[in-house]
Design a protein around this motif. Structure first.
Motif, PDB file in Angstrom:
ATOM      1  N   GLN A 176     -11.730 -49.659  71.632  1.00  0.00           N
ATOM      2  CA  GLN A 176     -12.325 -48.425  71.111  1.00  0.00           C
ATOM      3  C   GLN A 176     -11.589 -48.060  69.826  1.00  0.00           C
ATOM      4  O   GLN A 176     -10.470 -47.577  69.850  1.00  0.00           O
ATOM      5  CB  GLN A 176     -12.193 -47.277  72.125  1.00  0.00           C
ATOM      6  CG  GLN A 176     -12.845 -45.986  71.610  1.00  0.00           C
ATOM      7  CD  GLN A 176     -12.704 -44.823  72.577  1.00  0.00           C
ATOM      8  OE1 GLN A 176     -12.489 -45.028  73.762  1.00  0.00           O
ATOM      9  NE2 GLN A 176     -12.828 -43.602  72.068  1.00  0.00           N
ATOM     10  N   ASN A 204     -11.943 -40.220  69.778  1.00  0.00           N
ATOM     11  CA  ASN A 204     -12.750 -39.309  70.612  1.00  0.00           C
ATOM     12  C   ASN A 204     -13.150 -38.043  69.863  1.00  0.00           C
ATOM     13  O   ASN A 204     -14.171 -37.433  70.170  1.00  0.00           O
ATOM     14  CB  ASN A 204     -11.973 -38.924  71.873  1.00  0.00           C
ATOM     15  CG  ASN A 204     -11.889 -40.074  72.854  1.00  0.00           C
ATOM     16  OD1 ASN A 204     -12.687 -41.011  72.800  1.00  0.00           O
ATOM     17  ND2 ASN A 204     -10.921 -40.018  73.761  1.00  0.00           N
ATOM     18  N   ARG A 233     -13.869 -46.481  78.140  1.00  0.00           N
ATOM     19  CA  ARG A 233     -13.728 -46.517  76.683  1.00  0.00           C
ATOM     20  C   ARG A 233     -15.101 -46.542  76.016  1.00  0.00           C
ATOM     21  O   ARG A 233     -16.073 -46.994  76.605  1.00  0.00           O
ATOM     22  CB  ARG A 233     -12.924 -47.751  76.259  1.00  0.00           C
ATOM     23  CG  ARG A 233     -11.485 -47.747  76.716  1.00  0.00           C
ATOM     24  CD  ARG A 233     -10.781 -49.029  76.304  1.00  0.00           C
ATOM     25  NE  ARG A 233     -11.385 -50.202  76.931  1.00  0.00           N
ATOM     26  CZ  ARG A 233     -11.098 -51.456  76.608  1.00  0.00           C
ATOM     27  NH1 ARG A 233     -10.238 -51.692  75.641  1.00  0.00           N
ATOM     28  NH2 ARG A 233     -11.685 -52.462  77.232  1.00  0.00           N
ATOM     29  N   TYR A 234     -15.133 -46.067  74.787  1.00  0.00           N
ATOM     30  CA  TYR A 234     -16.367 -46.081  74.016  1.00  0.00           C
ATOM     31  C   TYR A 234     -16.367 -47.347  73.154  1.00  0.00           C
ATOM     32  O   TYR A 234     -15.770 -47.402  72.081  1.00  0.00           O
ATOM     33  CB  TYR A 234     -16.454 -44.832  73.148  1.00  0.00           C
ATOM     34  CG  TYR A 234     -17.722 -44.745  72.331  1.00  0.00           C
ATOM     35  CD1 TYR A 234     -18.939 -44.405  72.922  1.00  0.00           C
ATOM     36  CD2 TYR A 234     -17.707 -44.989  70.961  1.00  0.00           C
ATOM     37  CE1 TYR A 234     -20.112 -44.328  72.176  1.00  0.00           C
ATOM     38  CE2 TYR A 234     -18.864 -44.904  70.197  1.00  0.00           C
ATOM     39  CZ  TYR A 234     -20.071 -44.579  70.819  1.00  0.00           C
ATOM     40  OH  TYR A 234     -21.226 -44.500  70.074  1.00  0.00           O
ATOM     41  N   LEU A 235     -17.036 -48.388  73.644  1.00  0.00           N
ATOM     42  CA  LEU A 235     -17.090 -49.674  72.948  1.00  0.00           C
ATOM     43  C   LEU A 235     -18.434 -49.854  72.265  1.00  0.00           C
ATOM     44  O   LEU A 235     -19.478 -49.562  72.861  1.00  0.00           O
ATOM     45  CB  LEU A 235     -16.856 -50.827  73.926  1.00  0.00           C
ATOM     46  CG  LEU A 235     -15.545 -50.784  74.733  1.00  0.00           C
ATOM     47  CD1 LEU A 235     -15.448 -52.004  75.639  1.00  0.00           C
ATOM     48  CD2 LEU A 235     -14.342 -50.709  73.811  1.00  0.00           C
ATOM     49  N   ILE A 252     -19.693 -44.878  77.756  1.00  0.00           N
ATOM     50  CA  ILE A 252     -18.400 -44.649  78.414  1.00  0.00           C
ATOM     51  C   ILE A 252     -18.483 -44.992  79.894  1.00  0.00           C
ATOM     52  O   ILE A 252     -17.583 -45.616  80.462  1.00  0.00           O
ATOM     53  CB  ILE A 252     -17.944 -43.188  78.210  1.00  0.00           C
ATOM     54  CG1 ILE A 252     -17.603 -42.955  76.723  1.00  0.00           C
ATOM     55  CG2 ILE A 252     -16.741 -42.859  79.086  1.00  0.00           C
ATOM     56  CD1 ILE A 252     -17.275 -41.526  76.386  1.00  0.00           C
ATOM     57  N   ARG A 307      -7.435 -45.926  66.094  1.00  0.00           N
ATOM     58  CA  ARG A 307      -8.086 -44.608  66.206  1.00  0.00           C
ATOM     59  C   ARG A 307      -7.085 -43.477  66.405  1.00  0.00           C
ATOM     60  O   ARG A 307      -7.407 -42.315  66.182  1.00  0.00           O
ATOM     61  CB  ARG A 307      -9.051 -44.607  67.385  1.00  0.00           C
ATOM     62  CG  ARG A 307      -8.385 -44.731  68.738  1.00  0.00           C
ATOM     63  CD  ARG A 307      -9.378 -44.988  69.853  1.00  0.00           C
ATOM     64  NE  ARG A 307      -8.712 -45.173  71.128  1.00  0.00           N
ATOM     65  CZ  ARG A 307      -8.740 -44.286  72.128  1.00  0.00           C
ATOM     66  NH1 ARG A 307      -9.402 -43.154  71.984  1.00  0.00           N
ATOM     67  NH2 ARG A 307      -8.102 -44.533  73.254  1.00  0.00           N
ATOM     68  N   ASN A 350     -18.408 -48.726  80.892  1.00  0.00           N
ATOM     69  CA  ASN A 350     -17.128 -49.424  80.755  1.00  0.00           C
ATOM     70  C   ASN A 350     -16.188 -49.017  81.873  1.00  0.00           C
ATOM     71  O   ASN A 350     -16.027 -47.838  82.164  1.00  0.00           O
ATOM     72  CB  ASN A 350     -16.508 -49.095  79.388  1.00  0.00           C
ATOM     73  CG  ASN A 350     -15.325 -49.979  79.079  1.00  0.00           C
ATOM     74  OD1 ASN A 350     -14.229 -49.710  79.538  1.00  0.00           O
ATOM     75  ND2 ASN A 350     -15.559 -51.027  78.309  1.00  0.00           N
TER      76      ASN A 350
END
Length: 354
Positions: free
Chosen positions: A178, A182, A203-205, A196, A142, A199
């Protein structure tokens, strides 16, 4: 008793020299082949260097390149010796160099065999290199603005498309990192905030994968988001349905690709080694048959050639005795030096008479 003792007439010696001359030049071409294989493997490994953990994987191609260069040098030199051996005047200048040269050829053959074994045995090292390298590379998927990692997304996408693979060990590896930047997340969205917050690392999983994991052969449109959510897709069962994602991990795919290349190269190097061994044996027979000519002024007389002057058992015994003598000699020298040091350290007594 000599090992592989053969009688040679002048005609046989000439034929042996001519045959070895031809074999040596064929070995030069074999050396060029080994060099080319090493260069090809090095280029192939360089293509995926971004997803490899260290440079140890280049030991195999570097070894092949070195062996190819040495093979060309050794066999070119041997070809010249074989050509000059037909002329007694020219052969005389090579005579003092032949024994050390044959010893070097023997060591060279050991190295070739060692390199061939490495081609077969480097799978474990390559597997760990790929596993760690892919794991670290996926973390930067990312971060297209990170210096040195700007093209990591493109590299991994192209890798997954080319090798028909997904993730490190499988597509579930993407669930643990992730991989969405972002900048493409709406932080005002409740769903994003909840993910978010849920976690520990913030992190955005998601249970989704990049588009490059999709199998274009599947008749169904690719399900790359909410992969484990059966209710999110019509007529879909995550547990039983064959997913339209690549099942194989990229570590396995790359390992299989490079292992096949190195196994094939190992087989070729083994054939080259066998050819080099036959050339070395031929050179030894030529050398001993020329050395044992009873009358140098009559080159047409018969002579005998052999691999070892004594039997293998006697040769090994003699070599061990030589090593023992060297060891004893070094021990005697060390004891003498210690004795000299002890005598030098003693202070002579001084008697004072009043």
């Amino acid at each position: 008793m000599a090992l592989l003792k053969i009688k040679f007439s002048q005609k046989k010696r000439v034929k042996l020299a001519q045959g070895l001359w031809l074999m040596n030049w064929l070995s030069v071409f074999a050396g060029i082949l080994v060099f080319s294989m090493g260069l090809f493997l090095k280029v192939e490994l360089r293509k995926q260097s971004d997803v490899m953990d260290n440079s140890e994987s280049h030991f195999v191609p570097n070894s092949l390149i070195l062996m190819g260069i040495l093979s060309c040098a050794f066999n070119g030199f041997a070809g010249k010796i074989c050509y000059d051996s037909l002329d007694p005047a020219k052969y005389a200048r090579w005579k003092p160099l032949l024994k050390p040269y044959l010893a070097l050829c023997f060591l060279f053959n050991i190295l070739i065999f060692f390199v061939a074994l490495i081609c077969f045995l480097m799978r474990g090292n390559l597997e760990s290199t790929l596993a760690e390298g892919l794991k670290n590379s996926m973390k930067f998927y990312r971060d297209t603005d990170t210096p040195g990692r700007c093209f990591m997304k493109k590299t991994i996408d192209m890798l997954q498309i080319e090798f028909k693979c997904c993730g490190n060990n499988g597509f579930k590896d993407w669930f643990e990192i992730q991989w969405i930047s972002n900048r493409y997340l709406d932080f005002s969205s409740k769903e994003v905030k909840d993910r978010i917050k849920s976690n520990v690392d913030g992190r955005y999983l998601v249970d989704g994968v990049p588009f490059s994991c999709c199998n274009p052969s599947s008749p169904r449109p690719c399900i790359q988001h909410q992969v484990t959510n059966n209710s999110a897709h019509y007529s879909y069962d995550y547990q039983t349905e064959e997913l339209n994602l690549w099942r194989r991990g990229c570590r396995e795919a790359l390992l299989h690709y490079y292992s096949n290349i190195m196994t094939s190269m190992g087989a070729v190097v083994l054939l080259v080694w066998l050819f080099e061994m036959s050339v070395t044996v031929g050179l030894r027979l030529l050398h001993t048959s020329l050395e044992s000519i009873p009358n140098p002024e009559d080159p047409e007389c018969e002579s005998e050639g052999w691999i070892l002057e004594n039997s293998l058992k006697e040769t090994l015994k003699s070599a061990l005795e030589s090593l023992q003598k060297i060891g004893k000699f070094n021990q005697v020298e060390a004891d003498a030096e210690a004795a000299e040091g002890g005598e030098a350290g003693k202070t002579p007594a001084v008697t004072t008479v009043s």
